[in-house]
Design a protein around this motif. Structure first.
Motif: not given
Ligand code: AMP
Length: 222
Positions: A31, A36, A57, A85, A88, A92
């Motif tokens: 995710s 990104r 956040l 990811g 979370r 969800q």
């Molecule tokens: P990650 O690459 O998984 O560390 O995610 C980076 C950022 O993307 C997180 O700090 C959140 O801001 C957002 N993000 C990723 N996955 C989720 C999710 N399932 N729910 C909410 N925000 C997410």
């Protein structure tokens, strides 16, 4: 087979998920990577997402479920998916169950990775990533440094530090993680699909060790 990777940022979800993807031929969907990409390519939704990500956040559930849900409809989700990811939050997880049930699927395994917070901070602040979308290799300046300083071993791209991998943001991401983790882990425990794995100094297990063991275990069940 649908596998969800649970765990704080920096526990190795991406590395282990990548090993499972390669060895089991099941696509990994991150995710964070989806978001990104939106930040780079889509002004409107990307800006909204960036506001949350840059502060460490969570992106609101509605948007997360919509974007990951779209990704799950793509044709490469043929043997299932390794979700990195997502979910979370418990909400969800419930939404994911609804999405999967449309294709008569369900979460078969939830892998919960744990690592003490101080080790998470040490790991993430030393993390460097290959920005090339086709590659995406992850390095750690202590445990897995690139052969050539600052360059990806696989594709030669210049390695970057993610904006949200700076120490202050990592601390916020950890707080956010702990505020939703117990509920989520219990959700999968109650469905009897939870597998807990401890990494780091407590067990001396690296992400690569865990990846290899999981591949062997899962090959036996597929
Ligand atoms: P990650 O690459 O998984 O560390 O995610 C980076 C950022 O993307 C997180 O700090 C959140 O801001 C957002 N993000 C990723 N996955 C989720 C999710 N399932 N729910 C909410 N925000 C997410």
């Amino acid at each position: 087979m649908f596998i969800v990777m649970l765990g704080a940022p920096g526990t190795g979800k991406g590395t282990i998920g990548g090993i499972l993807e390669k060895e089991l031929g099941i696509v990994r969907i991150s995710s964070g990577d989806i978001f990104r990409t939106y930040v780079k390519k889509d002004k409107e939704i990307g800006k909204k997402i960036e506001d949350y990500m840059s502060k460490g956040l969570l992106v609101p559930d509605e948007l997360v479920v919509q974007l990951v849900g779209n990704r799950l409809q793509e044709s490469d989700v043929i043997n299932g998916a390794i979700l990195d990811g997502f979910p979370r939050t418990e909400n969800q997880a419930k939404e994911l169950d609804k999405l999967l049930s449309k294709g008569n699927n369900k979460v078969n395994l939830a892998i919960n990775l744990s690592l003490p917070d101080n080790e998470v901070i040490a790991r993430i602040s030393r993390r460097r990533c290959c920005p090339n979308k086709e590659c995406g290799e992850i390095y750690n300046l202590d445990f897995k440094p690139p052969i050539r300083d600052g360059l990806c071993d696989k594709c030669g791209s210049k390695l970057v530090q993610r904006q949200d991998d700076k120490e202050e943001t990592i601390k916020r991401r950890l707080e956010v993680y702990h505020s939703t983790a117990d509920e989520l882990i219990n959700y999968y425990k109650n469905q009897n699909v939870l597998k807990n794995i401890k990494l780091g100094s407590e067990t001396n297990l690296t992400s690569n060790d865990v990846g290899k063991v999981l591949v062997e275990e899962l090959k036996a069940t597929i």
